[in-house]
Design an enzyme around this catalytic site. Structure first.
Site, PDB file in Angstrom:
ATOM      1  CD  GLU A  46      31.776  50.361  77.203  1.00  0.00           C
ATOM      2  OE1 GLU A  46      31.625  51.657  77.273  1.00  0.00           O
ATOM      3  OE2 GLU A  46      30.720  49.809  77.486  1.00  0.00           O
ATOM      4  CE  LYS A 120      30.440  53.871  74.792  1.00  0.00           C
ATOM      5  NZ  LYS A 120      30.287  54.182  76.947  1.00  0.00           N
ATOM      6  CB  CYS A 161      28.725  50.437  75.000  1.00  0.00           C
ATOM      7  SG  CYS A 161      27.214  49.964  75.704  1.00  0.00           S
TER       8      CYS A 161
END
Length: 588
Positions: A46, A120, A161
């Site tokens: 990330e 994300k 994540c």
């Protein structure tokens, strides 16, 4: 006939925040190595291009533009035969309409260009995370396909994540409305990818792997998880990237606390991932081994990324400074560490002997600066003002501040990083001196309770765990930390015959109360119910509350627990709220 496979690689990288050119070079080097091994798709962590967390660099337009320029250049420079997933920032064109200005994104780079951008979806805003400050959550289910030379296609789902951390079956609840992993499974993807920057805390890898195993089994899909490694300010990232097959078995685990490049294949005939059996790196065998590795990496990277190569430490002959000296020696090398002994008239002979013995075991250089004369100078200067008062905390703290000034002078003069040596127990209750022993550029063990300090030192003297990097050689006496340091009662030695127990509960009791109060968020009444004395609990609660002003002025401390006095700790200083246990006189 050879079954069709998609060759994959996981690049576990250690980026420096803001070093766009250096981080891009790390990605390029990994891609070149992977391409030479026939890899078709490479994963990086990330925000691998800028490092995580970039914090308020994200509000600087020039930084965002520089990231875009670097990303395009990286796409141009990559080997043409490999596709690479790179963590980056993508501007949000809808920000004038009231949305956040940026997306936390992953770019698919291939054939010299940016082919796709994935956003994300779940943005954490707890503990050390503050992503809602900068980012807009993505709405799309992120998928792409890779076509093999024989025409077979593999469909991959991309998550970032936190997108992985919302399985209501695993956690017993949902923290967000959507579950990106379930969404990808519903699309029938062949493989789920997760690009992470997940900070270390004690025992976290076991939780990660359990969560990954549950998700793989629940959705019958293999999952590749790549994590950042390295220290960035107070946060430590342990790497330990993992690939799970659809049966929830670990087929790859990257090295803990070190950069790594791991290879595996997606076998289209099996519909699953496979790898060399030796691709599963062992984890440290104990929590002490984990913590030691994390602290050494944290000190090493903080020094390196801030431009330091040498460290200075005040050696008291106590266990805290002994552990910090050992960490610094492992992180920087014995020839780069200076231990300074600063005896006062209250320093015991055995403390000096213990400090010298430690320095000999570690092989570090020492200097001795007696402070009796400086103490007398302070006494003379303050004599009239302090006339008619008794020796007390002010005079004790002067000694600590003299030592702090000397250490800062050495650090300034010779370009050393001053490592402060206070532990979490002391910082919690304010048993430390502002502008004295709290001085420093980094608090190496500020998140390590006193009882854990002892445990780490005993582990250091006995462990030969091959999974732990940066082990120190034992001395001829068979020890690193002298036994005398481990067995004597802890003392600040600021007045005759002083012991920590004069001011604090025993550390076993104190640390259990602090863990329940700070980490588990138990009420004082719950802590009493667990078996602790109400008077001691109330006193500890009051000390923790009143010491907040000290913690706000402390150097950054390396985080190893779920609740540290750092980025994720946001308590007010000027507050009247002290939740104590009702006493008989105050009960309604």
């Amino acid at each position: 006939m050879t079954p069709p496979t998609l060759s994959l690689a996981i690049a576990q990288l250690n980026p420096t925040i803001g070093d766009l050119a250096g981080n891009a070079q790390q990605i390029l080097t990994a891609a070149q190595t992977a391409a030479s091994q026939g890899v078709r798709l490479l994963l990086t962590p990330e925000l691998s291009l800028c490092g995580y967390p970039p914090r308020d660099l994200l509000i600087q337009p020039r930084f965002i533009q520089a990231m875009a320029d670097t990303l395009h250049q990286l796409a141009h420079d990559l080997p043409p035969q490999i596709a690479v997933l790179v963590g980056t920032i993508d501007p949000n064109q809808r920000s004038p309409l009231g949305e956040k200005p940026l997306f936390n994104s992953v770019a698919l780079l291939e054939q010299g260009a940016i082919q796709q951008i994935f956003h994300k979806r779940l943005l954490p805003t707890y503990d050390v995370f503050d992503e809602d400050r900068y980012f807009q959550p993505g709405d799309d289910i992120n998928t792409f396909a890779v076509t093999l030379p024989d025409g077979h296609r593999v469909t991959l789902g991309v998550t970032i994540c936190e997108d992985l951390w919302n399985d209501e079956e695993f956690w017993g609840k949902r923290s967000y409305q959507v579950n990106p992993i379930a969404d990808l499974a519903s699309q029938g993807v062949d493989l789920v990818l997760n690009l992470s920057a997940s900070p270390y805390s004690v025992g976290k890898q076991a939780i990660r792997e359990a969560m990954l195993r549950h998700a793989a089994l629940r959705h019958q899909v293999p999952i590749l998880y790549v994590n950042q490694v390295g220290g960035n300010d107070d946060l430590i990232f342990d790497g330990s990237s993992v690939a799970m097959n659809a049966q929830g078995q670990t087929v790859v685990r990257a090295l803990p606390f070190q950069p790594d490049l791991q290879f595996l294949d997606y076998d289209l005939t099996l519909g699953d991932v496979t790898a060399d059996p030796e691709a599963i790196a062992p984890q440290p065998a104990s929590h002490d081994g984990e913590i030691w590795s994390a602290l050494v990496l944290g000190v090493q990277d903080y020094a390196r990324k801030c431009g330091f190569s040498r460290a200075v430490i005040g050696l008291s002959g106590g266990i805290d400074s002994a552990l910090v000296a050992a960490i610094a020696t492992a992180a920087l090398g014995a020839d780069q560490v200076l231990g300074v002994l600063m005896p006062s008239p209250y320093s015991s002979d055995h403390s000096l002997a213990d400090a010298y013995a430690l320095a000999k075991n570690l092989g570090i250089r020492t200097e001795t600066l007696a402070i009796a004369g400086l103490m007398s100078a302070y006494d003379d200067t303050l004599e009239d003002l302090f006339a008619g008062t008794s020796f007390g905390i002010a005079e004790e703290n002067i000694q600590s501040r003299i030592r702090g000034n000397l250490l800062m002078a050495i650090a300034n003069k010779f370009g050393y990083l001053l490592l402060s040596t206070g532990n979490k127990s002391e910082l919690a209750v304010g048993y430390c001196t502002l502008y004295g022993d709290m001085n420093g550029g980094l608090a190496a063990i500020a998140d390590v309770p006193k009882t854990r300090v002892y445990s780490l030192c005993r582990w250091l003297n006995s462990s030969d765990d091959p999974a732990v990097p940066w082990r120190l050689p034992q001395s001829a006496a068979g020890e690193i930390i002298p036994d005398a340091i481990l067995t004597k009662p802890p003392s600040a030695e600021l007045k005759p015959d002083q012991k920590d127990s004069d001011s604090l509960p025993d550390y076993d009791t104190l640390d259990d109360i602090l863990c329940r109060l700070i980490t588990r968020h138990q009420s004082p009444s719950d802590i009493v119910t667990a078996g602790h004395d109400p008077g001691i609990v109330n006193r500890v609660v009051q000390l923790v509350t009143r010491a907040e002003f000290k913690r706000k002025q402390a150097p950054p401390g390396l985080k190893i627990t779920d609740r540290a006095f750092g980025t994720g700790w946001r308590m007010p200083i000027a507050s009247r709220w002290i939740a104590t246990v009702p006493t008989p006189s105050s009960a309604p």
